[in-house]
Motif scaffolding. Sequence first.
Motif, PDB file in Angstrom:
ATOM      1  N   ALA A 101     -22.629   2.656 -25.706  1.00  0.00           N
ATOM      2  CA  ALA A 101     -22.720   2.308 -24.562  1.00  0.00           C
ATOM      3  C   ALA A 101     -22.118   3.463 -23.595  1.00  0.00           C
ATOM      4  O   ALA A 101     -21.058   3.782 -23.499  1.00  0.00           O
ATOM      5  CB  ALA A 101     -22.099   1.281 -24.137  1.00  0.00           C
ATOM      6  N   PRO A 103     -20.610   4.815 -20.317  1.00  0.00           N
ATOM      7  CA  PRO A 103     -19.974   3.981 -18.992  1.00  0.00           C
ATOM      8  C   PRO A 103     -20.584   4.281 -17.912  1.00  0.00           C
ATOM      9  O   PRO A 103     -21.202   5.142 -17.552  1.00  0.00           O
ATOM     10  CB  PRO A 103     -18.513   4.540 -18.878  1.00  0.00           C
ATOM     11  CG  PRO A 103     -18.735   5.778 -19.919  1.00  0.00           C
ATOM     12  CD  PRO A 103     -19.880   5.812 -20.651  1.00  0.00           C
ATOM     13  N   GLU A 104     -20.498   3.155 -16.900  1.00  0.00           N
ATOM     14  CA  GLU A 104     -21.209   3.475 -15.316  1.00  0.00           C
ATOM     15  C   GLU A 104     -19.904   3.234 -14.453  1.00  0.00           C
ATOM     16  O   GLU A 104     -18.935   2.258 -14.958  1.00  0.00           O
ATOM     17  CB  GLU A 104     -22.047   2.463 -15.251  1.00  0.00           C
ATOM     18  CG  GLU A 104     -23.310   2.592 -15.874  1.00  0.00           C
ATOM     19  CD  GLU A 104     -24.572   1.770 -15.669  1.00  0.00           C
ATOM     20  OE1 GLU A 104     -24.477   1.238 -14.410  1.00  0.00           O
ATOM     21  OE2 GLU A 104     -25.451   1.715 -16.319  1.00  0.00           O
ATOM     22  N   ILE A 105     -19.768   4.020 -13.565  1.00  0.00           N
ATOM     23  CA  ILE A 105     -18.807   3.721 -12.508  1.00  0.00           C
ATOM     24  C   ILE A 105     -19.435   2.718 -11.392  1.00  0.00           C
ATOM     25  O   ILE A 105     -20.321   3.199 -10.694  1.00  0.00           O
ATOM     26  CB  ILE A 105     -18.382   5.129 -11.947  1.00  0.00           C
ATOM     27  CG1 ILE A 105     -17.785   6.027 -12.916  1.00  0.00           C
ATOM     28  CG2 ILE A 105     -17.311   4.919 -10.705  1.00  0.00           C
ATOM     29  CD1 ILE A 105     -17.530   7.573 -12.477  1.00  0.00           C
ATOM     30  N   CYS A 118     -22.969  10.430 -16.969  1.00  0.00           N
ATOM     31  CA  CYS A 118     -22.210  10.516 -18.015  1.00  0.00           C
ATOM     32  C   CYS A 118     -22.704  11.285 -19.138  1.00  0.00           C
ATOM     33  O   CYS A 118     -23.504  11.188 -19.622  1.00  0.00           O
ATOM     34  CB  CYS A 118     -21.611   9.181 -18.340  1.00  0.00           C
ATOM     35  SG  CYS A 118     -20.267   9.148 -19.675  1.00  0.00           S
TER      36      CYS A 118
END
Length: 134
Positions: A101, A103-105, A118
Amino acid sequence: METVQKKGVRLSRQRETILAELCKVKTHPTADEVYDMVRRIMPRISLGTVYRNLDFLSSRGIVLRIGGAGTQKRFDGNPMPHPHLRCSICGRVDDLEYPIALPEIPVEQSMGYQELRCDVEFVGICPMCAGNKM
């Protein structure tokens, strides 16, 4: 080439050839290696033209530019986000065929940055280099 159409970018014959050759391989070549591949089809193309077109294609998200500061840039014809493995000795790059997965901010944490992505890169020693060390 579907990605190009979705992005609304028209490609010159040179860009089409560079993209087609890059998409044929899974080796994540350097610009010099892409140049050698394309020269077989377009003998008069210059190295500078290949560099400029790889920059154009990567700036539009059509190909990935792989490599951080201090490393030789490599290119990936698969623009979808995916992790890579890089050899710290020879610079070889491989796709990591394992779903992780990314990551999303959250927007409120992005500090005003736009177009965040990313890049996940694991660094190690490839099997060939590991064999040479023994």
